[in-house]
Design a protein around this motif. Structure first.
Motif, PDB file in Angstrom:
ATOM      1  N   VAL A  38       0.840  -1.183   0.000  1.00 19.34           N
ATOM      2  CA  VAL A  38       0.000   0.000   0.000  1.00 19.34           C
ATOM      3  C   VAL A  38       0.883   1.244   0.000  1.00 19.34           C
ATOM      4  O   VAL A  38       0.624   2.206  -0.707  1.00 19.34           O
ATOM      5  CB  VAL A  38      -0.947   0.001   1.218  1.00 19.34           C
ATOM      6  N   SER A  39       1.931   1.212   0.813  1.00 19.79           N
ATOM      7  CA  SER A  39       2.885   2.317   0.846  1.00 19.79           C
ATOM      8  C   SER A  39       4.222   1.787   1.331  1.00 19.79           C
ATOM      9  O   SER A  39       4.297   0.737   1.964  1.00 19.79           O
ATOM     10  CB  SER A  39       2.401   3.453   1.755  1.00 19.79           C
ATOM     11  N   ALA A  40       5.262   2.527   0.988  1.00 22.37           N
ATOM     12  CA  ALA A  40       6.609   2.148   1.420  1.00 22.37           C
ATOM     13  C   ALA A  40       7.400   3.412   1.712  1.00 22.37           C
ATOM     14  O   ALA A  40       7.296   4.396   0.987  1.00 22.37           O
ATOM     15  CB  ALA A  40       7.306   1.322   0.345  1.00 22.37           C
ATOM     16  N   ARG A  41       8.161   3.352   2.782  1.00 18.03           N
ATOM     17  CA  ARG A  41       9.096   4.425   3.109  1.00 18.03           C
ATOM     18  C   ARG A  41      10.468   3.777   3.151  1.00 18.03           C
ATOM     19  O   ARG A  41      10.697   2.831   3.897  1.00 18.03           O
ATOM     20  CB  ARG A  41       8.725   5.063   4.448  1.00 18.03           C
ATOM     21  N   ILE A  42      11.368   4.276   2.332  1.00 25.24           N
ATOM     22  CA  ILE A  42      12.679   3.682   2.149  1.00 25.24           C
ATOM     23  C   ILE A  42      13.744   4.659   2.656  1.00 25.24           C
ATOM     24  O   ILE A  42      13.770   5.813   2.230  1.00 25.24           O
ATOM     25  CB  ILE A  42      12.938   3.374   0.653  1.00 25.24           C
ATOM     26  N   PHE A  43      14.598   4.166   3.540  1.00 30.51           N
ATOM     27  CA  PHE A  43      15.643   5.004   4.113  1.00 30.51           C
ATOM     28  C   PHE A  43      17.004   4.350   3.914  1.00 30.51           C
ATOM     29  O   PHE A  43      17.146   3.144   4.135  1.00 30.51           O
ATOM     30  CB  PHE A  43      15.427   5.211   5.616  1.00 30.51           C
ATOM     31  N   THR A  44      17.976   5.136   3.527  1.00 31.26           N
ATOM     32  CA  THR A  44      19.359   4.678   3.483  1.00 31.26           C
ATOM     33  C   THR A  44      20.032   5.166   4.760  1.00 31.26           C
ATOM     34  O   THR A  44      19.989   6.346   5.084  1.00 31.26           O
ATOM     35  CB  THR A  44      20.091   5.244   2.250  1.00 31.26           C
ATOM     36  N   LEU A  45      20.626   4.235   5.479  1.00 35.36           N
ATOM     37  CA  LEU A  45      21.261   4.533   6.753  1.00 35.36           C
ATOM     38  C   LEU A  45      22.774   4.582   6.586  1.00 35.36           C
ATOM     39  O   LEU A  45      23.300   4.140   5.559  1.00 35.36           O
ATOM     40  CB  LEU A  45      20.875   3.452   7.777  1.00 35.36           C
ATOM     41  N   PRO A  46      23.467   5.081   7.595  1.00 33.95           N
ATOM     42  CA  PRO A  46      24.940   5.068   7.519  1.00 33.95           C
ATOM     43  C   PRO A  46      25.455   3.634   7.364  1.00 33.95           C
ATOM     44  O   PRO A  46      24.745   2.685   7.644  1.00 33.95           O
ATOM     45  CB  PRO A  46      25.369   5.637   8.874  1.00 33.95           C
ATOM     46  N   ASN A  47      26.657   3.496   6.935  1.00 30.14           N
ATOM     47  CA  ASN A  47      27.350   2.216   6.703  1.00 30.14           C
ATOM     48  C   ASN A  47      26.613   1.280   5.738  1.00 30.14           C
ATOM     49  O   ASN A  47      26.618   0.075   5.909  1.00 30.14           O
ATOM     50  CB  ASN A  47      27.733   1.520   8.017  1.00 30.14           C
ATOM     51  N   HIS A  48      25.948   1.845   4.734  1.00 29.99           N
ATOM     52  CA  HIS A  48      25.330   1.082   3.637  1.00 29.99           C
ATOM     53  C   HIS A  48      24.201   0.158   4.091  1.00 29.99           C
ATOM     54  O   HIS A  48      23.983  -0.891   3.504  1.00 29.99           O
ATOM     55  CB  HIS A  48      26.385   0.286   2.871  1.00 29.99           C
ATOM     56  N   SER A  49      23.493   0.565   5.120  1.00 31.81           N
ATOM     57  CA  SER A  49      22.326  -0.188   5.565  1.00 31.81           C
ATOM     58  C   SER A  49      21.065   0.511   5.081  1.00 31.81           C
ATOM     59  O   SER A  49      21.089   1.680   4.709  1.00 31.81           O
ATOM     60  CB  SER A  49      22.301  -0.278   7.095  1.00 31.81           C
ATOM     61  N   ILE A  50      19.962  -0.223   5.099  1.00 27.84           N
ATOM     62  CA  ILE A  50      18.677   0.353   4.709  1.00 27.84           C
ATOM     63  C   ILE A  50      17.629   0.027   5.758  1.00 27.84           C
ATOM     64  O   ILE A  50      17.730  -0.962   6.480  1.00 27.84           O
ATOM     65  CB  ILE A  50      18.199  -0.143   3.318  1.00 27.84           C
TER      66      ILE A  50
END
Length: 114
Positions: A38-50
């Motif tokens: 239905v919806s997605a929130r995508i975040f890129t975190l430090p050290n190449h994590s998501i």
């Protein structure tokens, strides 16, 4: 027809190492289990994590069956474990807050009728 009224809604939270094609693999996994994003929130975190936060709908209510829910969970874990150079992270699958509140309200109304 509005599947929003018929479907169970869930929240799926995924944290893992970033890699090409991961979002597509998770989306495909959900689709194979008959679950709609239905919806997605995508975040890129430090050290190449998501951190991916999905709100998903289960129009056929298959996830109410614990074996089906476990199958989806295992499939997502398999997708995550294929990320190179990282230990797999466990996704979190839970009923959405609005769905929980709706269910509680219905139960309270039924108790008042008794």
């Amino acid at each position: 027809r509005s599947f929003g009224d018929e479907a169970g809604f869930y929240e799926l939270d995924v944290t893992t190492r970033e890699r090409d094609g991961l979002l597509a693999e998770i989306s495909e996994c959900l689709a194979k289990h008959g679950v709609r994003i239905v919806s997605a929130r995508i975040f890129t975190l430090p050290n190449h994590s998501i951190l991916d936060l999905f709100r998903i709908a289960d129009p056929k209510r298959t996830l109410e069956n614990s074996e089906c829910a476990q199958s989806l969970y295992n499939s997502i874990c398999k997708v995550l474990s294929s990320s190179p150079n990282t230990a797999p992270h466990s996704p979190t699958l839970s009923r959405s807050k609005s769905e929980k509140l709706k269910k509680q309200s219905k139960q309270q109304a039924q108790q008042q009728d008794i």
